[in-house]
Design a protein around this motif. Structure first.
Motif, mmCIF file in Angstrom:
data_model
loop_
_atom_site.group_PDB
_atom_site.id
_atom_site.type_symbol
_atom_site.label_atom_id
_atom_site.label_comp_id
_atom_site.label_asym_id
_atom_site.label_seq_id
_atom_site.Cartn_x
_atom_site.Cartn_y
_atom_site.Cartn_z
ATOM 1 N N PRO A 415 0.909 -1.279 -0.010
ATOM 2 C CA PRO A 415 0.162 -0.017 -0.072
ATOM 3 C C PRO A 415 0.656 1.172 -0.090
ATOM 4 O O PRO A 415 1.823 1.285 0.687
ATOM 5 N N MET A 416 0.467 2.131 -0.754
ATOM 6 C CA MET A 416 1.297 3.390 -1.063
ATOM 7 C C MET A 416 0.472 4.584 -0.080
ATOM 8 O O MET A 416 -0.433 5.441 -0.337
ATOM 9 N N ALA A 417 1.047 4.451 1.007
ATOM 10 C CA ALA A 417 0.641 5.452 2.154
ATOM 11 C C ALA A 417 0.964 6.952 1.634
ATOM 12 O O ALA A 417 0.369 8.065 2.016
ATOM 13 N N LYS A 418 2.168 7.169 1.042
ATOM 14 C CA LYS A 418 2.631 8.401 0.652
ATOM 15 C C LYS A 418 3.174 8.150 -0.683
ATOM 16 O O LYS A 418 3.639 7.133 -1.177
ATOM 17 N N PRO A 419 3.364 9.109 -1.610
ATOM 18 C CA PRO A 419 4.054 8.923 -2.958
ATOM 19 C C PRO A 419 5.669 8.360 -2.889
ATOM 20 O O PRO A 419 6.230 8.733 -1.824
ATOM 21 N N VAL A 420 6.183 7.771 -3.825
ATOM 22 C CA VAL A 420 7.288 7.081 -3.545
ATOM 23 C C VAL A 420 7.968 7.893 -4.884
ATOM 24 O O VAL A 420 7.657 8.037 -5.848
ATOM 25 N N SER A 421 9.508 7.592 -4.710
ATOM 26 C CA SER A 421 10.243 8.041 -5.760
ATOM 27 C C SER A 421 11.049 6.784 -6.316
ATOM 28 O O SER A 421 11.357 5.865 -5.435
ATOM 29 N N ALA A 422 11.736 6.915 -7.375
ATOM 30 C CA ALA A 422 12.585 6.088 -7.885
ATOM 31 C C ALA A 422 13.761 6.001 -7.328
ATOM 32 O O ALA A 422 14.241 7.011 -6.687
ATOM 33 N N LEU A 423 14.361 4.728 -7.119
ATOM 34 C CA LEU A 423 15.588 4.553 -6.320
ATOM 35 C C LEU A 423 16.698 4.085 -7.168
ATOM 36 O O LEU A 423 16.490 3.308 -8.136
ATOM 37 N N PHE A 424 18.079 4.638 -7.005
ATOM 38 C CA PHE A 424 19.293 4.659 -7.947
ATOM 39 C C PHE A 424 20.321 4.216 -6.822
ATOM 40 O O PHE A 424 20.672 5.301 -6.066
ATOM 41 N N ALA A 425 20.960 3.067 -6.941
ATOM 42 C CA ALA A 425 22.271 3.242 -5.968
ATOM 43 C C ALA A 425 23.352 2.298 -6.669
ATOM 44 O O ALA A 425 23.317 1.339 -7.375
ATOM 45 N N LEU A 426 24.781 2.929 -6.403
ATOM 46 C CA LEU A 426 25.805 2.393 -6.968
ATOM 47 C C LEU A 426 27.087 2.485 -6.164
ATOM 48 O O LEU A 426 27.132 3.210 -5.235
ATOM 49 N N LYS A 427 28.018 1.784 -6.456
ATOM 50 C CA LYS A 427 29.351 1.750 -5.900
ATOM 51 C C LYS A 427 30.048 2.683 -6.492
ATOM 52 O O LYS A 427 30.391 2.641 -7.713
ATOM 53 N N TYR A 428 30.978 3.263 -5.845
ATOM 54 C CA TYR A 428 31.996 4.263 -6.511
ATOM 55 C C TYR A 428 32.988 3.704 -7.180
ATOM 56 O O TYR A 428 33.699 2.620 -6.914
ATOM 57 N N ARG A 429 33.446 4.321 -8.135
ATOM 58 C CA ARG A 429 34.603 3.827 -9.137
ATOM 59 C C ARG A 429 35.062 5.142 -9.588
ATOM 60 O O ARG A 429 34.446 6.110 -10.345
ATOM 61 N N THR A 430 36.307 5.093 -9.934
ATOM 62 C CA THR A 430 37.032 6.394 -10.354
ATOM 63 C C THR A 430 38.345 5.916 -10.969
ATOM 64 O O THR A 430 39.240 5.248 -10.451
ATOM 65 N N PRO A 431 38.407 6.170 -12.373
ATOM 66 C CA PRO A 431 37.537 6.923 -13.157
ATOM 67 C C PRO A 431 36.551 5.803 -13.526
ATOM 68 O O PRO A 431 36.717 4.578 -13.703
ATOM 69 N N ASP A 432 35.105 6.393 -13.655
ATOM 70 C CA ASP A 432 34.084 5.506 -14.149
ATOM 71 C C ASP A 432 33.825 5.738 -15.735
ATOM 72 O O ASP A 432 33.405 6.408 -16.215
ATOM 73 N N HIS A 433 34.288 4.408 -16.464
ATOM 74 C CA HIS A 433 34.097 4.621 -17.797
ATOM 75 C C HIS A 433 32.813 3.930 -18.069
ATOM 76 O O HIS A 433 32.742 3.949 -19.459
ATOM 77 N N ASN A 434 31.812 3.713 -17.319
ATOM 78 C CA ASN A 434 30.760 2.836 -17.435
ATOM 79 C C ASN A 434 29.906 3.844 -16.565
ATOM 80 O O ASN A 434 29.064 2.959 -15.864
ATOM 81 N N PRO A 435 29.381 4.944 -16.750
ATOM 82 C CA PRO A 435 28.460 5.654 -15.855
ATOM 83 C C PRO A 435 27.001 4.979 -16.140
ATOM 84 O O PRO A 435 26.740 4.653 -17.387
ATOM 85 N N MET A 436 26.230 5.070 -15.134
ATOM 86 C CA MET A 436 24.972 4.758 -15.206
ATOM 87 C C MET A 436 24.019 5.546 -15.980
ATOM 88 O O MET A 436 24.350 6.861 -15.751
ATOM 89 N N THR A 437 23.384 5.139 -16.731
ATOM 90 C CA THR A 437 22.682 5.978 -17.889
ATOM 91 C C THR A 437 21.109 5.649 -17.464
ATOM 92 O O THR A 437 20.624 4.511 -17.642
ATOM 93 N N VAL A 438 20.261 6.639 -17.116
ATOM 94 C CA VAL A 438 18.671 6.511 -17.087
ATOM 95 C C VAL A 438 17.687 7.024 -17.839
ATOM 96 O O VAL A 438 18.304 8.187 -18.339
#
Length: 441
Positions: A415-438
């Motif tokens: 049940p959605m008691a309140k509005p929800v948002s999309a979640l994105f979680a990643l692990k740090y990498r540097t340099p990041d040659h494969n950035p997440m694309t949404v």
């Protein structure tokens, strides 16, 4: 009288009932074959005159005359017992009421094996008790009828709503297919047939429940009429006989149990999943044809100063950040249908979905996560692009391999008691040659 005749001449002196497979001993006395066999196994004498018996009973022929007369006497006895309210088996007055079997019985019936361990009451006492139960049952049956009628009406309304929604979806699907090329007509027919099956399945389930409800309502009304009619009978014996006739030994408390609490309105959701809102996009993926989705800008919010968010155009957002961080979309969902894709590439850690409901990858295994339960999934391939479909109407969150639109998993979003948002979680990498694309659709 006929009853006196067969009582004296056609009754076995051992079992005291009419002959069954009668045989005559050499002394002239007659008994049931089984009865005399049991007696002779103990003592080789006629139980009537004490004459020694040396012949094996099995060798004695059946007395067909006695058997024929006994059978006719039984038929006469049944007719007489019906008129005189006597026990059809023992010709005794029906003085008792078997509470266990819910029927009138005689004294001999009470002591017989068929009623062994049963509970009995005198006829007047049983009639008074049953009358009281019927009066109490009638007080409750009226409310049960009203409740069941309400359930029937509600079920009819749900059937109409389901048919209307199915018709609306049919029109919507047809309109979207009209926008596509002629070679996609075949896919249109396939999806429309799927909807038709779902509609028919939903209507069938609800119709079955409606029939069950109407049947229960009919039985309740019949029970009400019968109980009301029986309660008008004053004579205890006639009262008990009128009530127990046709009840198949069912106690009143069982007959008057509430039917309404056993019934529940069925309302199966007719849903075509993403085909309701993203039909063209999904068919485009399936058929590998070009159809331009309507991409929208996905805005993100973050709490950490160490997190950098880079925007590249209206269709994609590239994320670069340290350690393991989570970000949420500014866009919030509380109704409707929503779909977005995330290009995870070859990353060794990510979590995607909505808060408290998401799909995770740790470099080795895929896991679905809810508030209290984590479930490991067995996937043959590691998707490089994940599609997330949120159906707020059905409270379902689905994940797809967005490369070929293979379904990965569907979970209840709760049940959605309140509005929800999309979640994105990643692990740090540097340099990041494969950035997440949404990409948000």
């Amino acid at each position: 009288m006929a009853s006196a005749f067969y009582s004296e001449d056609l009754t076995c002196s051992i079992c005291q009932t009419l002959f069954t497979d009668p045989v005559n001993l050499l002394c002239g006395h007659s008994f049931c074959r089984q009865c005399i066999t049991d007696v002779l196994s103990v003592k080789q004498q006629c139980p009537h005159c004490r004459t020694d018996v040396s012949i094996d009973v099995k060798c004695l022929p059946t007395s067909h005359i006695l058997r024929s007369l006994a059978e006719k006497a039984k038929e006469i006895g049944l007719l007489i017992s019906k008129v005189a309210d006597l026990c059809p088996e023992h010709e005794e007055k029906l003085k008792l009421f078997c509470v266990t079997d819910q029927q009138l019985v005689c004294i001999i019936c009470r002591d017989g094996e068929r009623h062994e361990g049963h509970k009995f009451k005198p006829v007047k006492e049983a009639a008074a008790s049953l009358r009281q139960e019927l009066v109490h049952g009638l007080k409750n049956i009226g409310g049960d009828i009203l409740t069941t009628e309400s359930l029937v009406n509600t079920q009819k309304e749900e059937i109409t709503k389901t048919k209307d929604k199915a018709q609306q979806l049919m029109i919507q699907i047809h309109r979207q297919f009209e926008e596509m090329h002629q070679f996609l007509r075949k896919r249109e027919d396939e999806i429309k047939n799927e909807l038709q099956v779902k509609k028919e399945d939903a209507v069938e389930k609800m119709s079955e429940m409606l029939n069950t409800m109407e049947s229960a309502l009919s039985k309740l009304r019949e029970l009400e009429v019968k109980a009301t009619s029986v309660l008008e009978v004053k004579d205890p014996e006639v009262f008990l006989k009128s009530w127990t006739e046709g009840n198949n030994m069912v106690a009143p408390e069982q007959l008057f149990r509430s039917r309404a609490i056993e019934l529940q309105v069925v309302n199966p959701s007719v849903s075509m999943g993403p085909y309701e809102s993203h039909l063209q996009f999904f068919v485009w993926k399936e058929m590998l044809q070009v159809i331009q989705p309507r991409a929208e800008l996905l805005s993100l919010k973050r709490d950490s100063a160490n997190l950098t968010v880079s925007f590249h155009g209206s269709q994609t957002d590239n994320l670069y950040f340290g350690k393991i961080y989570s970000v949420y979309s500014v866009n919030e969902f509380s109704s409707g249908h929503h779909y977005w894709e995330v290009d995870v590439g070859h990353r060794d850690y990510w979590s995607l979905g909505i808060e408290d409901h998401f799909l995770s990858y740790d470099g080795q295994k895929f896991t679905t996560c809810t508030s209290n339960i984590n479930t490991e999934l067995d996937l043959a391939d590691s998707p490089r692009k994940i599609g997330i479909y949120l159906n707020c109407s059905c409270l379902k969150l689905s994940f797809y391999n967005a490369t070929n639109m293979t379904h990965i998993h569907t979970m209840s979003s709760g049940p959605m008691a309140k509005p929800v948002s999309a979640l994105f979680a990643l692990k740090y990498r540097t340099p990041d040659h494969n950035p997440m694309t949404v990409c948000w659709y």
